[in-house]
Structures are given as structure tokens and as C-alpha cells.
Design a protein around this motif. Structure first.
Motif, PDB file in Angstrom:
ATOM      1  N   GLU A 194      -1.881  -5.796   6.205  1.00  0.00           N
ATOM      2  CA  GLU A 194      -2.002  -7.055   5.468  1.00  0.00           C
ATOM      3  C   GLU A 194      -1.929  -6.782   3.964  1.00  0.00           C
ATOM      4  O   GLU A 194      -2.811  -6.142   3.398  1.00  0.00           O
ATOM      5  CB  GLU A 194      -3.321  -7.744   5.803  1.00  0.00           C
ATOM      6  N   ASN A 223      -2.186  -9.054   1.730  1.00  0.00           N
ATOM      7  CA  ASN A 223      -3.142  -9.936   1.064  1.00  0.00           C
ATOM      8  C   ASN A 223      -4.194 -10.453   2.053  1.00  0.00           C
ATOM      9  O   ASN A 223      -4.189 -11.628   2.417  1.00  0.00           O
ATOM     10  CB  ASN A 223      -2.406 -11.123   0.430  1.00  0.00           C
ATOM     11  N   PRO A 224      -5.090  -9.572   2.497  1.00  0.00           N
ATOM     12  CA  PRO A 224      -6.071  -9.974   3.513  1.00  0.00           C
ATOM     13  C   PRO A 224      -7.022 -11.072   3.043  1.00  0.00           C
ATOM     14  O   PRO A 224      -7.602 -11.774   3.868  1.00  0.00           O
ATOM     15  CB  PRO A 224      -6.825  -8.669   3.815  1.00  0.00           C
ATOM     16  N   GLN A 225      -7.175 -11.220   1.723  1.00  0.00           N
ATOM     17  CA  GLN A 225      -8.073 -12.245   1.202  1.00  0.00           C
ATOM     18  C   GLN A 225      -7.346 -13.547   0.871  1.00  0.00           C
ATOM     19  O   GLN A 225      -7.946 -14.460   0.290  1.00  0.00           O
ATOM     20  CB  GLN A 225      -8.779 -11.724  -0.068  1.00  0.00           C
ATOM     21  N   PRO A 231      -6.221 -17.146   0.887  1.00  0.00           N
ATOM     22  CA  PRO A 231      -6.850 -18.335   1.479  1.00  0.00           C
ATOM     23  C   PRO A 231      -5.899 -19.066   2.417  1.00  0.00           C
ATOM     24  O   PRO A 231      -4.682 -18.841   2.380  1.00  0.00           O
ATOM     25  CB  PRO A 231      -7.188 -19.188   0.258  1.00  0.00           C
ATOM     26  N   LYS A 289      -0.762 -10.571  -9.150  1.00  0.00           N
ATOM     27  CA  LYS A 289      -0.939  -9.258  -8.514  1.00  0.00           C
ATOM     28  C   LYS A 289      -0.294  -8.127  -9.305  1.00  0.00           C
ATOM     29  O   LYS A 289      -0.844  -7.019  -9.389  1.00  0.00           O
ATOM     30  CB  LYS A 289      -0.370  -9.297  -7.095  1.00  0.00           C
ATOM     31  N   ASN A 307      -1.545 -15.865   4.495  1.00  0.00           N
ATOM     32  CA  ASN A 307      -2.344 -14.887   5.226  1.00  0.00           C
ATOM     33  C   ASN A 307      -1.638 -14.568   6.549  1.00  0.00           C
ATOM     34  O   ASN A 307      -1.136 -15.470   7.218  1.00  0.00           O
ATOM     35  CB  ASN A 307      -3.741 -15.470   5.489  1.00  0.00           C
ATOM     36  N   ARG A 363      -7.693  -5.314  13.805  1.00  0.00           N
ATOM     37  CA  ARG A 363      -8.492  -4.701  12.747  1.00  0.00           C
ATOM     38  C   ARG A 363      -8.575  -3.182  12.913  1.00  0.00           C
ATOM     39  O   ARG A 363      -8.494  -2.430  11.932  1.00  0.00           O
ATOM     40  CB  ARG A 363      -9.908  -5.291  12.755  1.00  0.00           C
TER      41      ARG A 363
END
Length: 214
Positions: free
Chosen positions: A44, A46-48, A50, A63, A99, A168
Motif C-alpha cells: 500500500e 498510501n495506507p492512511q 481516507p 507527498k 485506498n 496485513r
């Protein structure tokens, strides 16, 4: 080379260089006639991110500090490369980053059905060509259906998050191996190559690996 060359590709469907690099590799594999066994793995960028995602220009500026002009130049370069490789990038001013955790879960599900590669390619096109929201479970289920997978099962898998822990764990494994960016390709479980290397670059890599096995 007697056994197929194992190729592990760690990637994210938000990454334009991942599809560019893969297409370059595919051409090199065909040109060299290299028997291979390819495996996709999740990462990922950009795991954060939104749920609503983020405008592409804003994302790159935030970024990487890139200006609008630099981003447009980069898009032009990727579009030209895509055209050479048979992939259609269709950038717009409101092109968005999303995401991808759900997308990686769907890919994990498709793997058991032998369709992970096909779904991966469909997701790249859905994002970069059609501008679809790959964080939306209904969109993901639609893409699965479009390649012949069961839409209702896909939707159920995403709604109950049954593969969340599995994804994960795999993501964590590759991060622990030192993977910090994508595409990251590991040849024969030991040779790490990062970034899109070009058809010639991949051809040289394949030829070198073939010599090592003789």
C-alpha cells in the motif's frame, strides 16, 4: 533454464510505474522466451488514505513536493510509455488516488481461483484508464464480475473483511524484507530489482539470470 524462473512482484494498483514495469517485463519475457512463474504481492503506497481519496495533483505535491507543471510532465511521459506498451493512461484534472486495502483483499481472494493476475490487470485499467474508485467495494465487485468472477461472493468477501489479516501479514513480510517502494521485483527469490527498468533492462536481467543457471 530447466525450471521456470520465479518472479515475485510487490506492487500497488495505484502505482503507474507498476503497470509500466510489468508491461516492459512481459515484453522482455516473451522476447527471451523465458519460462516463468509470476506471483503478485500487496503493497500500500498510501495506507492512511481516507475513504474519499485525494486529488492526484494534490497528492503528488503533498507527498513529493512536485509542482503542477512537474506532475503534468510526468503524466505526459507515463502516457507516452503506456502507449508504447499498449496501456491507456487517461489522466484528468480530477483524477484521484484511493485506498487500496480492499483491492488487495479482493486480489487475495482471486488468487485461490487462479485469477489474481487477470484481476490485477483489470484493476490497473479500472483505475488509470477508467478513473474508477477502487476503494469502493461495489466498484471492486463490479470489476471482479467483468472478468468472470462471482460478484456476490466478491462483495461478501469485502464486506466481512475475511482476508484482512492475511493481507496485513503479507504486506508486513515484504516490508520486513526491506521493500519500501514499488514496483519491486524479486527474481529467483534472491535478485531484487526496483522501479521500471525498461524492456532492454529487463531483457539484460533475464539473459544474465539464464546464464547463471547454465
Amino acid at each position: 533454464m530447466t525450471d521456470p524462473l520465479r518472479i515475485d512482484i510487490v506492487s500497488d494498483v495505484m502505482c503507474p510505474w507498476c503497470i509500466i514495469g510489468y508491461r516492459q517485463l512481459a515484453i522482455a519475457l516473451a522476447a527471451t522466451g523465458t519460462p516463468h512463474d509470476l506471483h503478485w504481492h500487496p503493497f500500500e503506497l498510501n495506507p492512511q488514505m481516507p475513504p474519499e481519496g485525494q486529488n492526484g495533483f494534490e497528492h503528488i505535491a503533498e507527498k513529493y513536493g512536485s509542482t503542477r507543471a512537474q506532475s503534468e510532465d510526468s503524466r505526459d511521459r507515463m502516457t507516452a510509455l503506456g502507449t508504447e506498451l499498449g496501456f491507456d493512461f487517461r489522466w484528468t484534472d480530477d483524477f484521484r488516488m484511493h485506498n487500496t486495502f480492499n483491492a488487495h483483499q479482493l486480489l487475495h481472494w482471486a488468487d485461490a481461483q487462479g485469477r489474481k493476475h487477470d484481476l490485477k490487470m483489470a484493476l490497473f485499467s479500472a483505475h488509470f484508464t477508467d478513473g474508477r474508485d477502487l476503494s469502493d467495494v461495489t466498484v471492486l465487485a463490479d470489476v471482479a464480475k467483468e472478468i468472470g468472477l462471482d460478484r456476490s461472493e466478491a462483495l461478501t468477501v469485502l464486506e466481512d473483511q475475511r482476508f484482512a489479516d492475511d493481507v496485513r501479514k503479507v504486506e508486513s513480510f515484504w516490508i520486513k524484507q526491506g521493500i519500501q517502494g514499488v514496483p519491486a521485483m524479486i527474481f529467483d527469490r534472491q535478485h531484487l530489482v526496483t522501479g521500471a527498468q525498461g524492456v532492454e533492462g529487463y531483457t539484460n536481467i533475464l539473459n544474465q539470470l539464464t546464464k547463471e543457471t547454465l
